[in-house]
Write an enzyme that holds these catalytic residues in place. Sequence first.
Site, PDB file in Angstrom:
ATOM      1  N   LYS A  65       0.842  -1.205   0.000  1.00 18.43           N
ATOM      2  CA  LYS A  65       0.000   0.000   0.000  1.00 18.43           C
ATOM      3  C   LYS A  65       0.869   1.243   0.000  1.00 18.43           C
ATOM      4  O   LYS A  65       0.646   2.188  -0.745  1.00 18.43           O
ATOM      5  CB  LYS A  65      -0.893  -0.049   1.247  1.00 18.43           C
ATOM      6  CG  LYS A  65      -2.274   0.405   1.136  1.00 18.43           C
ATOM      7  CD  LYS A  65      -3.278  -0.507   0.475  1.00 18.43           C
ATOM      8  CE  LYS A  65      -2.912  -1.074  -0.833  1.00 18.43           C
ATOM      9  NZ  LYS A  65      -3.726  -2.170  -1.282  1.00 18.43           N
ATOM     10  N   HIS A  72      18.050 -13.208   8.851  1.00 17.56           N
ATOM     11  CA  HIS A  72      18.634 -13.885   7.687  1.00 17.56           C
ATOM     12  C   HIS A  72      18.972 -12.898   6.568  1.00 17.56           C
ATOM     13  O   HIS A  72      19.165 -13.301   5.427  1.00 17.56           O
ATOM     14  CB  HIS A  72      17.686 -14.977   7.181  1.00 17.56           C
ATOM     15  CG  HIS A  72      17.424 -16.022   8.217  1.00 17.56           C
ATOM     16  ND1 HIS A  72      18.375 -16.946   8.590  1.00 17.56           N
ATOM     17  CD2 HIS A  72      16.348 -16.247   9.017  1.00 17.56           C
ATOM     18  CE1 HIS A  72      17.887 -17.717   9.544  1.00 17.56           C
ATOM     19  NE2 HIS A  72      16.657 -17.305   9.832  1.00 17.56           N
TER      20      HIS A  72
HETATM   21  O1  M6R Z   1      -8.480  -6.992  -9.676  1.00 20.82           O
HETATM   22  P1  M6R Z   1      -7.505  -7.878  -8.961  1.00 20.82           P
HETATM   23  O2  M6R Z   1      -7.847  -8.096  -7.541  1.00 20.82           O
HETATM   24  O3  M6R Z   1      -7.283  -9.188  -9.682  1.00 20.82           O
HETATM   25  O4  M6R Z   1      -6.141  -7.082  -9.004  1.00 20.82           O
HETATM   26  C1  M6R Z   1      -4.951  -7.625  -8.521  1.00 20.82           C
HETATM   27  C2  M6R Z   1      -3.906  -6.557  -8.336  1.00 20.82           C
HETATM   28  O5  M6R Z   1      -3.628  -5.936  -9.551  1.00 20.82           O
HETATM   29  C3  M6R Z   1      -4.337  -5.504  -7.321  1.00 20.82           C
HETATM   30  O6  M6R Z   1      -4.662  -6.061  -6.091  1.00 20.82           O
HETATM   31  C4  M6R Z   1      -3.213  -4.463  -7.127  1.00 20.82           C
HETATM   32  O7  M6R Z   1      -2.123  -5.061  -6.496  1.00 20.82           O
HETATM   33  C5  M6R Z   1      -3.729  -3.252  -6.334  1.00 20.82           C
HETATM   34  N1  M6R Z   1      -3.269  -2.050  -6.929  1.00 20.82           N
HETATM   35  C6  M6R Z   1      -3.282  -3.262  -4.930  1.00 20.82           C
HETATM   36  O8  M6R Z   1      -3.704  -2.150  -4.220  1.00 20.82           O
END
Ligand code: M6R
Length: 606
Positions: free
Chosen positions: A483, A502
């Site tokens: 985030k 590690h």
């Molecule tokens: O739509 P989805 O849940 O498949 O998307 C997956 C990722 O692209 C999405 O969670 C991305 O990591 C976000 N920007 C995280 O905040």
Amino acid sequence: MCGIVGYIGDRDVSSVLIVGLERLSYRGYDSSGISVISEGELSFWKKSGKIHELSKIIDGLNIKGSLGIGHTRWATHGIPNDINSHPHLDKSKKISIVHNGIIENFLDIKEGLIKEGYVFRSQTDTEVIVHLVDKHYKSNLVQALAAACKHLKGSYGIAMISELDPDKIIVARSGSPLIIGKGQSENFVSSDINTILPHTKDVIYLEDNQFGVITKDDITIYNNELTKIDAVLQHINWDPVQSEKGGHDHFMHKEIHEQPAVVRRIISKYVDSNGSITFKSVKDVPLEDVSRFIIQSCGTSWHAGLIGRYLLENYAKTPSEVDYSSEFRYRRMISKGKDMVLAISQSGETADTLAGIREAKSNFFPIISFVNVKNSSIDRESDAVIYSHSGQEVGVASTKNYISQLTTLYLFSLYLGVIKKELTPEQAKSYIDELNKIPDYIESILAQEETIKTLADKYYLSNQFLFIGRGINFPSALEGALKLKEISYVHATGYAAGELKHGPIALIDSKLPIVCIAPNTSTYDKMLSNIQEVKSRKGKTIIVATEGNKEIADYADDIIYIPKTIEDLSPLLVSIPLQLLSYYIAIKRDCDVDQPRNLAKSVTVE
Ligand code: M6R
């Protein structure tokens, strides 16, 4: 990520297209363009930057058109500039194309076309499509597009218009969504249902290897042999999603604050008045026989999957593994016959997750997906779907949908535990009682927003952060770091605290902020030891701990308290202060919180 709109009808075409592009903008983009046919003549305008840059060049032109297509581009091949923006045109500027997806063999095609005398204007993969259409055009545009598509490897959603047949929009799909909206003497095209729903709720989802020819009054669908097929017209019975900020400065802020309501909504959808869990959509799936779950997803959804593994193993005693979809899809898929794939996706369109589903299906794995966007490709291609019910998430950084994924996975694991007789219904009810308290607990954390903002003021100049956690909150550390980095462009790494010595312990000095996730769980004592290791190396600790824990304050430079809950629900609480911390650090660093650079809400290319 890239978006397509198209319109044919009597309205002001350019306005319908621009409004459509605006509705696509939450997906992330770096340029936009439109192409319109007016009295048989094709025109186009395209511009890098935000849509208002495009609007500036067309405002006042009084464009009169009968049909048009538009595009928001998220650069993959070629930098985001005017020339690389879509639409792309053939040499005589009579054919105009917009494209979502990636043409993997475009360099080979381009080389061949250059030898034949074609001149390329852009660095994009898309441009090969329009030249191929030109090359194959004899007298019929859909035939030319179908012939062009036979050369393409990769994924595409395409919309095309041309002076050569000026009353039609022609569309094609392979691996990238394309939806047609049917109106009264007008029709719509988009890669995103939300762009169509304000106009009509009757839609056709184009399937892979299909083509559509759309006039003002007709929609004809063809298979890849160009034989006419009956299109399935679906009536969507939900409203276009609300995408107003509702008094918040950013969608992300609004969505963080919606989380108590989201958890309450999910409970009301899946827990009946007797306190029993009902997942109607999976009632015919033989879940009691499943001997292994394989969870596949990306980004934040992958973090939810990691937590899901703990829950499935804890409540349903079912071995589970978790993989990035981008890795899973290329692994050898060995099924012992009783394995099940769980796909997790907010958008339901993530290219790798969709490909993972298709690979798994072709290897005879049954698939249950956890999806937020109804009617998305993953929704339609899975054997059964459990909806996340978080409402539209506009901010690119996933917040409320993550919470909804954790909540649905928690309920699903309890449901499975009962089915597999690993839990009694009474035990499941007692765990649901704990879940019922979570919305109030989240509200109490949100009430500490000003304190968290002060922490952001204190730490926002740090150029790197470390997040550590253990057990079920190791994924919380990964999610906290993701985030922060995605919206504030600060380097942040999430680590299992037990792994510190590690390697990453070498990073620790008196300047490094370390976010330590240490609620009262079974790994608390171990976590406390890890925090002491950090402190003895003068690291700056920001500790997330359970209310009432005074002992840990001795090791904290700063501390955020969360209410006491059971271990398996602690990730829902832990994530709230981490979301707020990222949000306020990004604001202090003057970043575009809702549309961070280079990112897209829905990653529809590999
Ligand atoms: O739509 P989805 O849940 O498949 O998307 C997956 C990722 O692209 C999405 O969670 C991305 O990591 C976000 N920007 C995280 O905040």
